[in-house]
Design an enzyme around this catalytic site. Structure first.
Site: not given
Length: 582
Positions: A188, A381
């Protein structure tokens, strides 16, 4: 007294003149917005010049046609596909003249257009490409043509793909701004620009993997089109052997070098015209007015477009508003004439809670009718969170997807406010925990622990729902989550998508699952606001932007980056980097 009368009369006259001018302006704009009949001559060529910003849906701007250069007409990917499909069966259109040097879109969109051009050629009609310069993306699109021509002093950019990440850590250090970051997952990496001065090993790994996958897909398509082995194309690109127009011919990337007059002679020859005959050329902006938006049918397939950053509130240009999408999906779910829903996703993510609200409504819709996801350039995402709610996920091989992970960012501006500007603040609270969203002080250890727990909890929710929707065990899904970004091809291999294909494939699946055969019409949502509303609403923004550009000059780009950074506050489900292929 006479002066006051004269003054008031002058003010009244000015007001009346302004009102008249406003009505005249409205009438003028309304006149421009009316579709005037366009006559396409026999033996015509469709001129495709695709060098404006590209979005999923097209917003018509009549000012762009009336005053070229005064306004920039955006291009709609889905409308371009409709226009090319119509031209394929239009007896008045003999061929396509693809005149594009630069493209402002992603690779998956390019594949959609390229596929539409190849289908156009299947009818026996021709396509020729010509440009002064071909960017990497423009050349990839040009390889769909029968012949590729280049200006004799022009160039072809053919040296592989690259992406660049901008880092803000040193700037924050100088300004004494402290980003407080909470994240889950090794990959991330959207927050790396706030914490680091260079890429982490994990981020380098995924970026290299993405670029290699996308470039490999491009090379395979170009190798087939130009009859050059993939390994040879890889060598030409890797060593940048093509450095001028003559090299482009030598290595087989283009067919001939033409000046503009020679290119026109080539077109006349294809149309069996004499040397001085006018070429019946019709521009895309004019020809699209002859193309019906949809066929007539009582059965509707609702195409709901989620194009942009995911945010609370209403959708706007570049914003996927949760309120808007929830309302549209709910109406489609309860409308008996809507037989299926296609969710067209082109989003890198955004605010997690907004994505979750839309996910819920999509899941409810899928209980009563087919809901198919069609991924465009990005569905990562938060964008993937929307897609995973659908029955079937269709992705392009070069779609950027996955990035199942979350992060939270809060910017501590206390030192900046105190030392740079001279502003201090003090908080009074009734308990141990103060404002959890604040920029005027550093979070306490207890507050940081709360933020990390909330971020961990959101990640668990994300992976649990993704596992349920994709029929996996949560631990199994976490192995391909952790914020890792994948291409569509890679996502098919690891089970995150179901089918490799484009928008048309998603519509075919929706129609088949709804048992409507070919008896359906497509309707796109959200519907554009009336032209006058858009123009009046944008005037203030355009003036403000112009003033900022003038005052900031070369620093305007940095200002835009900071505007993006501000949107990162709070819990985010967002992909780590933007990919642009020009």
């Amino acid at each position: 007294m006479n002066f006051l009368k004269a003054f008031l009369a002058s003010c009244l006259g000015t007001l009346v003149a302004l009102i008249l001018l406003l009505f005249l302006t409205i009438a003028f704009i309304s006149g421009l917005s009316e579709d005037k009949a366009v006559t396409v001559a026999d033996n015509s060529v469709l001129n495709l010049r695709l060098e404006a910003p590209m979005t999923e849906l097209e917003l018509d701007d009549p000012l762009a046609d009336a005053f070229p250069g005064a306004s920039e007409q955006s291009l709609g990917l889905l409308r371009i596909k409709q226009v090319i499909r119509h031209a394929k069966t239009d007896p008045k259109i003999q061929g396509i003249y693809l005149n594009t040097s630069m493209l402002m879109t992603g690779m998956a969109s390019l594949q959609e257009i390229r596929e539409a051009i190849l289908e156009f050629r299947e009818t026996g009609k021709w396509v020729v490409a010509y440009a002064d310069f071909y960017s990497e993306g423009a050349y990839y699109l040009a390889t769909a043509a029968d012949k590729i021509y280049l200006y004799p002093e022009g160039q072809v950019e053919f040296n592989g793909l690259a992406t660049e990440v901008m880092f803000f850590k040193k700037m924050f250090d100088k300004l004494e701004i402290n980003p407080q970051v909470f994240r889950v997952g090794d990959f991330k990496s959207a927050v790396e620009p706030f914490m680091r001065e260079s890429l982490s090993d994990e981020n380098k790994l995924q970026l290299n993997s993405l670029l290699s996958s996308i470039h490999g897909n491009m090379l395979e398509d170009m190798a087939e089109a130009r009859n050059i082995p993939v390994e040879r194309l890889k060598e030409i690109a890797g060593k940048m052997l093509v450095q001028d127009a003559q090299d482009a011919v030598k290595y087989g990337l283009v067919d001939s070098l033409y000046y503009d007059d020679q290119m026109k002679d080539e077109l006349r020859g294809r149309l069996n015209l004499d040397k001085n005959d006018r070429i019946p050329m019709v521009r895309y902006g004019q020809y699209k007015k002859t193309v019906p938006a949809s066929v007539s049918s009582k059965n509707e397939i609702a195409v709901i477009v989620a194009d942009g950053d995911i945010m609370p509130g209403r959708s706007d240009n570049g914003i996927v508003g949760a309120s808007t999408v929830v309302e549209l999906v709910r109406k489609a779910r309860t409308n008996k004439n809507v037989k299926a829903i296609v969710l067209r996703v082109n989003s890198p993510g955004g605010v997690f809670q907004s994505a979750d609200q839309m996910w819920r409504e999509l899941r409810l819709a899928s209980e009563s009718k087919p809901v198919i996801a069609s991924m465009s350039d990005y569905a990562a995402s938060g964008g993937y969170f929307l897609a995973m709610a659908c029955d079937t996920i269709v992705a392009r091989p070069t779609t950027i997807t996955g990035s199942i992970g979350v992060f939270s960012v809060l910017f501590d501006l206390s030192a900046f406010l105190d030392h740079k500007i001279g502003i201090t603040s003090e908080e009074v609270k009734t308990g141990e925990i103060g404002e959890l969203i604040t920029v005027t002080r550093r979070l306490t250890d207890a507050e940081k622990a709360i933020w990390q727990r909330q971020t961990d909890k959101v990640y668990e929710t994300f992976t649990r729902k993704a596992a349920e929707n994709r029929h996996m065990k949560q631990d199994e899904l976490k192995k391909i989550a952790s914020g890792r970004v994948w291409t569509g091809s890679q996502a098919l291999d690891n089970g995150l998508v179901d089918v490799l294909g484009g928008f048309d494939d998603a519509v075919d699946i929706a129609a088949r699952n709804a048992n409507v055969g070919d008896d359906y019409r497509l309707k796109f949502y959200p519907q554009p606001r009336p032209l006058l509303d858009r123009l009046m609403g944008n005037v203030e923004d355009e003036v403000s932007t112009a003033m900022l550009k003038h005052r900031l000059g070369d620093q305007y780009g940095w200002f835009k980056q900071w505007e993006k950074v501000k949107n990162y506050q709070g819990v985010q489900a967002r992909m780590p980097v933007e990919f642009k292929v020009h």
